[in-house]
Scaffold this active site. Structure first.
Site, PDB file in Angstrom:
ATOM      1  N   ASP A   1       0.831  -1.190   0.000  1.00 36.22           N
ATOM      2  CA  ASP A   1       0.000   0.000   0.000  1.00 36.22           C
ATOM      3  C   ASP A   1       0.877   1.255   0.000  1.00 36.22           C
ATOM      4  OD1 ASP A   1      -2.672   1.339   0.527  1.00 36.22           O
ATOM      5  OD2 ASP A   1      -1.574   1.986   2.301  1.00 36.22           O
TER       6      ASP A   1
ATOM      7  N   GLU B   1       1.661  -0.511  -5.031  1.00 35.91           N
ATOM      8  CA  GLU B   1       0.720   0.551  -5.351  1.00 35.91           C
ATOM      9  C   GLU B   1       1.606   1.774  -5.568  1.00 35.91           C
ATOM     10  OE1 GLU B   1      -3.398   2.482  -3.687  1.00 35.91           O
ATOM     11  OE2 GLU B   1      -1.786   2.188  -2.248  1.00 35.91           O
TER      12      GLU B   1
END
Length: 703
Positions: free
Chosen positions: A343, A379
Site C-alpha cells: 500500500d 501501489e
C-alpha cells in the site's frame, strides 16, 4: 519472578518448549519492564535484565503460549525533540506474533491531556490497551510449499476476509467472516470454478479501529491502519485470539495451496495506527519514536506525512527497515504466503524527500534471498509531492497500473481520443515498462478494486453516493470516470439494464484478454453493488459484504467471467512473456499483432488520431510466441481476432483477407454472452459481421 539473560535475537517473544525469550529494540530507553498479564487483569512487571547494543532482552522459564504481555518503557519524554517515552502506557511488542483484545478509546491511551496538549498524562493505559501474546510456533504444514505460479499464468482475485464470507449461505454462521471462512470448501470451490490463481487479501496485519470512526459507530473495515506487522488480525479469527488466530491463518494458507491458489497479502508498511503528534501511544511511539517515525526536519514534535494518515514509517532508520524486512520474511517463511501488495509503496522509497528507486528499502528487498523470490506488487503512488510513480519502480517489482484502469474506463464510456491510449494499455503498457527491460507482467491490470466503485456501480452511477460515511458525501474520489448508462442508480428500464450488463462484460473481457496480469475485485463477477458508495472503508455491514443471495441473479455474468479466465489460461497469446513487436514473425508475412479498421484494412496514422474513433479490430498472431523457458524458443498457439465497437451505434466489420485466417469461430460475444445465435458462429474470411453498439466479439481462427 526469576529471569535469565536470554538472547537479543530474535526480536519479539520466542517460545522454545521450556520458556520464552523476550527481546525488544530501543535506543532511547533507560529501562524496559516486561509486563505479564494474568486472566484476572493482574500485571506482573519484570525489568529486562540485559542490554546488548540497542536491544533489551531476557528469558523466562515456564512462560508458555497464550501468555499475554506488553512493555513499559522508561526514558525521556520531550516531544519537542521527538522523544516520547511514557512508562504509564502499556505498549504492544512491535514483533508480537499475536495480539489479544481491542482498544477501548480513552484519554489514558494518550501521553497528553485533552484539555491541555502540553501537559504530561501519566494515567495508566493498561486497562484500555491491547496486549501481545506469546504463540506456539509449531505447526504441521504437511509438506506445504510456495506455489510460485509464474506471473503470466496468474489471475489475481482481490478479496476481503470478512466481506467475502459474512453472507455466504453454505458457510456455517460461526465461521463466517474469518480465515476459516476463506478456507471453507464453498469458498475454495468458487475460486477454482472462477479460474483465479491467487487470492490477494486486503490487510490482515493487526489493525486498529480509529477513534473518529468509533465515535460515529463505524469501524475501519478495510484495515489500512496497522499496529502489528507480524500478527494476523484477531477479528478474523473464529477459534480464539490467544494465538489461535495464527494457527487458523496457517490452516487457511495450507488449504488454499492444496487447491492450487496462491495467497498474496495487502500490506501497509507506510504508516501505523498511532497517527500524528496528537495520536495515542500504543507501541512504536513510546518505544523509540525517533527511530520508527519520520519526523519533520527542524521540528521533531511533528511527523513527516506522505500517507495522509498522520505519520510515515522512518525508512531512513536501520531499525524500521529491519522491522519491515523481518516482517516480510516471517510471513513468507512461517506463514507461507506467496507475495505482497504494498500500500502506498512510493512512501517506502522516500529515503530523503523524493521517491528514489535506489533507496535502501529497494536494495534490501532486491538482495534478500527470501523476499526477492515472491510476488512483489507496488501501489506506485502516495500523497506526497512526486508520489505518482506508475512505471517508475525497479525491475523486480510489478505495479498496480492506474493508467490501465483510467484508460479502459474512458474508452468504454465513450471518452473522445482514447483509442491510442487504449491500445497501449491493452498490449501491456510497453511505454511504461519496456525501457528498463521489464515485461508485460510488470503491469497489474485492474479496472475496479476495493477503493472506488464496484463494476456494477461503475456502469450505474455518474456520481458517488457516500452519505452513509457521515462526511456529507465529501470523502472518496469525485472523478470516477464512470457512466450510469442514462439513469443514476437502480432502474426498471430494460434497455438501460441491458446496456449496463453489456458494459460490465465489455470491461471484464478487456481486462482478462489484455497483456499483463489481471486483477478482479471481489464480487464483481457476482454483480456486487455498494449502492454508489465508492469509499466503503468504514462500512462493516451489508453495504460492503458480498451478497451471495443476489449473486444467483448474476449467473450469466459469473459464467461469462469463468469462460474468459478459461480462455486466457488455455491460450498463451493472451499472456505473452514479451511485448508485441508489430512486425512479421519469422517464417510468416503476418505481424505478431495487427490493428485493423472495421473494413478489414490496416489502421493508418489518421485512423488513430480521429477524435471519435472507437471501433477497430485487433489480430493476435498465435504463431511463434516467445517462450520464457527456452532461450530463443517459441511456442505456437491459435490466433484470435477481436472486434471492438465502443461506439454508440452498430458497426459492421469486414473480416480480413485469408492470410489472417480463412475460417473463424466466435468464442466470446459481449452482446450474446451465452452464444445463443448459432447462425453467425462460424464466419469466414472477408465476410461481414454486425457488432452491436458498445460490444465486442472474440473470434478464434479454426483454419
Amino acid at each position: 519472578m526469576h529471569i535469565w539473560p536470554g538472547s537479543p535475537y530474535p526480536l519479539g517473544a520466542t517460545y522454545d518448549g521450556g520458556g520464552t525469550n523476550f527481546s525488544i529494540f530501543s535506543e532511547v530507553a533507560e529501562r524496559i519492564d516486561l509486563c505479564l498479564l494474568s486472566d484476572d487483569g493482574t500485571e506482573t512487571r519484570v525489568p529486562l535484565p540485559e542490554r546488548n547494543g540497542l536491544t533489551w532482552h531476557g528469558y523466562l522459564p515456564r512462560i508458555a503460549p497464550g501468555q499475554r504481555y506488553g512493555y513499559r518503557v522508561h526514558g525521556p519524554h520531550d516531544p519537542a525533540t521527538g522523544r516520547r517515552c511514557n512508562p504509564a502506557k502499556l505498549l504492544l511488542d512491535p514483533y508480537a506474533k499475536a495480539i489479544d483484545g481491542h482498544i477501548t478509546w480513552n484519554e489514558s491511551l494518550f501521553s497528553y491531556r485533552f484539555d491541555d496538549p502540553d501537559a504530561f498524562n501519566d494515567a495508566d493505559s493498561g486497562p484500555n490497551a491491547m496486549t501481545s501474546v506469546v504463540i506456539n510456533p509449531f505447526f504441521d504444514w504437511a509438506n506445504d510449499r510456495p506455489l510460485r505460479i509464474p506471473y503470466n499464468e496468474t489471475i489475481i482475485y482481490e478479496a476481503h476476509v470478512k466481506g467475502m464470507t459474512m453472507r455466504h449461505p453454505d458457510i456455517p454462521e460461526d465461521v463466517r467472516g474469518s480465515y476459516a471462512g476463506i478456507a471453507h470448501p464453498a469458498m475454495i470451490r468458487h475460486f477454482q470454478e472462477l479460474g483465479v490463481t491467487a487470492v490477494e487479501l486486503m490487510p490482515v496485519h493487526q489493525f486498529v479501529h480509529d477513534s473518529t470512526l468509533a465515535d460515529k459507530e463505524l469501524s475501519n473495515y478495510w484495515g489500512y491502519n496497522t499496529i502489528g506487522f507480524f500478527a494476523p488480525h484477531n477479528d478474523y479469527a473464529c477459534f480464539g485470539t490467544r494465538g489461535e488466530q495464527v494457527m487458523e491463518f496457517k490452516t487457511m494458507v495450507r488449504s488454499l495451496h492444496r487447491a492450487g491458489i496462491e495467497v498474496i497479502l495487502d500490506v501497509v508498511y507506510n504508516h501505523t495506527a498511532e497517527g500524528n503528534h496528537l495520536g495515542p501511544t500504543l507501541s512504536f511511539r513510546g518505544i523509540d519514536n525517533q527511530a520508527y517515525y519520520r519526523l519533520v526536519d527542524g521540528d521533531e514534535q511533528h511527523y513527516y506525512d506522505t500517507t495522509g494518515t498522520g505519520n510515515s514509517l522512518n525508512v531512513r532508520h536501520h531499525e524500521s527497515l529491519r522491522l519491515i524486512m523481518d516482517s516480510l520474511r516471517y510471513w513468507v517463511t512461517e506463514m507461507h504466503v506467496d507475495g505482497f501488495r504494498f500500500d502506498l509503496a512510493s512512501s517506502l522509497a522516500r529515503e530523503f524527500h523524493d521517491v528514489d528507486r535506489l533507496s535502501a528499502f529497494f536494495d534490501l528487498v532486491n538482495q534478500d534471498p527470501i523476499v526477492s523470490q515472491v510476488k512483489l506488487i507496488a501501489e506506485p503512488w502516495d500523497v506526497g509531492d512526486g508520489g505518482y510513480q506508475v512505471g517508475g519502480f525497479p525491475p523486480l517489482w510489478t505495479e498496480w497500473n492506474g493508467k490501465y484502469r483510467d484508460t479502459v474506463r474512458d474508452f468504454w464510456r465513450g471518452e473522445p481520443s482514447s483509442l491510442g491510449e487504449f491500445a497501449a494499455r491493452f498490449t501491456g503498457s510497453s511505454d511504461l515498462y519496456e525501457a528498463d527491460n521489464r515485461r508485460p507482467i510488470a503491469s497489474i491490470n485492474f479496472v475496479t478494486a476495493h477503493d472506488g466503485f464496484t463494476l456494477a456501480d461503475l456502469v450505474s452511477y455518474n456520481d458517488k453516493h457516500n452519505d452513509a460515511n457521515g462526511e456529507g458525501n465529501n470523502d472518496g474520489e469525485s472523478h470516477n470516470r464512470s457512466w450510469n448508462c442514462g439513469v443514476e442508480g437502480p432502474t426498471d428500464d430494460d434497455d438501460v439494464i441491458a446496456l449496463r450488463e453489456r458494459q460490465k462484460r465489455n470491461i471484464i473481457a478487456t481486462l482478462l484478454l489484455s497483456q499483463g496480469v489481471p486483477m478482479i475485485a471481489h464480487g464483481d463477477e457476482l454483480g456486487r453493488t455498494q449502492q454508489g458508495n465508492n469509499n466503503v472503508y468504514c462500512q462493516d455491514n451489508e453495504l460492503s459484504w458480498v451478497d451471495w443471495a443476489e449473486a444467483r441473479g448474476n449467473d450469466v455474468l459469473t459464467e461469462f467471467v469463468t469462460r474468459l479466465t478459461a480462455l486466457r489460461t488455455a491460450h498463451p497469446v493472451f499472456r505473452r512473456q514479451r511485448f508485441f513487436q508489430g512486425r512479421p514473425i519469422a517464417g510468416s508475412n503476418i505481424d505478431d499483432i495487427a490493428w485493423l479498421r472495421p473494413d478489414g484494412q490496416q489502421m493508418t496514422d489518421d485512423d488513430w488520431t480521429g477524435e471519435h474513433t472507437s471501433s477497430l479490430a485487433v489480430f493476435l498472431n498465435g504463431e511463434g510466441i516467445p517462450d520464457r523457458d527456452q532461450l530463443g524458443g517459441r511456442i505456437t498457439d491459435d490466433s484470435f481476432l477481436l472486434l471492438i465497437n465502443a461506439h454508440h451505434q452498430l458497426s459492421t466489420f469486414t473480416l480480413p483477407d485469408p492470410s489472417y485466417g480463412r475460417g473463424w469461430e466466435i468464442v466470446i460475444d459481449t452482446a450474446d454472452p451465452m452464444l445463443a445465435n448459432t447462425r453467425r458462429r462460424h464466419p469466414t474470411a472477408a465476410s461481414r459481421l454486425r457488432i452491436p453498439a458498445r460490444s465486442m466479439a472474440v473470434l478464434q481462427r479454426r483454419y
